[in-house]
Design an enzyme around this catalytic site. Structure first.
Site, short mmCIF file in Angstrom:
data_model
loop_
_atom_site.label_atom_id
_atom_site.label_comp_id
_atom_site.label_asym_id
_atom_site.label_seq_id
_atom_site.Cartn_x
_atom_site.Cartn_y
_atom_site.Cartn_z
N ASP A 29 -7.68 0.97 1.39
CA ASP A 29 -8.50 2.15 1.10
C ASP A 29 -9.54 2.27 2.21
OD1 ASP A 29 -10.42 0.26 0.51
OD2 ASP A 29 -10.79 0.93 -1.55
N CYS A 83 -8.81 -3.84 0.19
CA CYS A 83 -9.83 -2.91 -0.31
C CYS A 83 -11.18 -3.63 -0.19
CB CYS A 83 -9.52 -2.41 -1.72
SG CYS A 83 -9.59 -3.65 -3.04
N THR A 113 -13.05 -5.47 -2.38
CA THR A 113 -12.97 -6.84 -2.90
C THR A 113 -11.58 -7.44 -2.78
OG1 THR A 113 -12.40 -5.97 -5.06
CG2 THR A 113 -14.76 -6.40 -4.64
N HIS A 154 3.62 -22.35 -3.02
CA HIS A 154 3.88 -22.52 -4.45
C HIS A 154 4.29 -21.23 -5.15
CE1 HIS A 154 1.51 -26.54 -5.03
NE2 HIS A 154 2.37 -26.59 -4.03
N HIS A 177 8.80 -25.20 -7.81
CA HIS A 177 8.12 -23.90 -7.73
C HIS A 177 9.11 -22.74 -7.85
CE1 HIS A 177 4.59 -26.17 -6.83
NE2 HIS A 177 5.20 -26.75 -5.82
C1 RB5 Z 1 -14.26 1.15 -3.32
O1 RB5 Z 1 -15.60 1.47 -3.42
C2 RB5 Z 1 -13.97 -0.16 -4.04
O2 RB5 Z 1 -14.10 -0.01 -5.41
C3 RB5 Z 1 -12.61 -0.68 -3.67
O3 RB5 Z 1 -12.50 -0.81 -2.29
C4 RB5 Z 1 -12.20 -2.03 -4.24
O4 RB5 Z 1 -13.19 -2.99 -4.00
C5 RB5 Z 1 -11.70 -2.03 -5.63
O5 RB5 Z 1 -11.27 -3.05 -6.18
#
Ligand code: RB5
Length: 148
Positions: free
Chosen positions: A8, A65, A67, A98, A133
């Site tokens: 994203d 993304c 996180t 694994h 595994h």
């Molecule tokens: C975008 O602001 C953020 O929510 C996205 O990049 C991600 O971290 C979602 O899990």
């Protein structure tokens, strides 16, 4: 090896840098977007990369993304995908050894780019161990067959 990559807006800069790194190492990279820092919805890009891996267009995938959480959850909704969110090289190594993970998920807001690239290199240089595994990965496959 062909690698599908997608992110994203939060992962866009990492995607560009990782793409260049992989291309310099001789990988064929299939870029599933996004193509700018403009705000977009991560599930669409997780889905695009995941589909590319299961339909054979790519051998492996990378999703990014902020996180790494949302896009890994999204990729894992596609049957046949084992997306692993990794924050260090040990996790990347174990995800391959694994879990036979076929998609690597990264969080651009929680990692530095040097660590992210080191995680990518570890993921791509580690083979599945098989053995006990194998049975566990088959059990994951069974869960998909029954529930998806
Ligand atoms: C975008 O602001 C953020 O929510 C996205 O990049 C991600 O971290 C979602 O899990």
């Amino acid at each position: 090896m062909k690698v599908a990559i997608g992110s994203d807006h939060a992962g866009f800069d990492f995607k560009e840098m990782i793409k260049e790194h992989l291309q310099n190492k001789g990988y064929e990279v299939i870029d599933k977007g996004t193509h700018s820092r403009e705000s977009v919805d991560y599930p669409l890009f997780g889905e695009a990369v995941a589909k590319s891996v299961v339909n054979g267009e790519a051998d492996r995938g990378i999703v990014i993304c902020g996180t790494g959480i949302g896009i890994s959850i999204s990729a894992n909704k596609i049957k046949g995908v084992r997306a692993a969110l990794c924050t260090n090289e040990y996790m990347a190594r174990m995800a391959r050894k694994h879990n036979d993970a076929n998609v690597l998920a990264l969080g651009a807001r929680v990692l530095g780019i040097d660590l992210a690239i080191s995680i990518v290199d570890t993921f791509f240089s580690t083979e599945f161990e098989g053995g006990r595994h194998e049975r566990r990965v088959h059990l994951i496959h069974n869960i998909e067959e029954i529930n998806l």
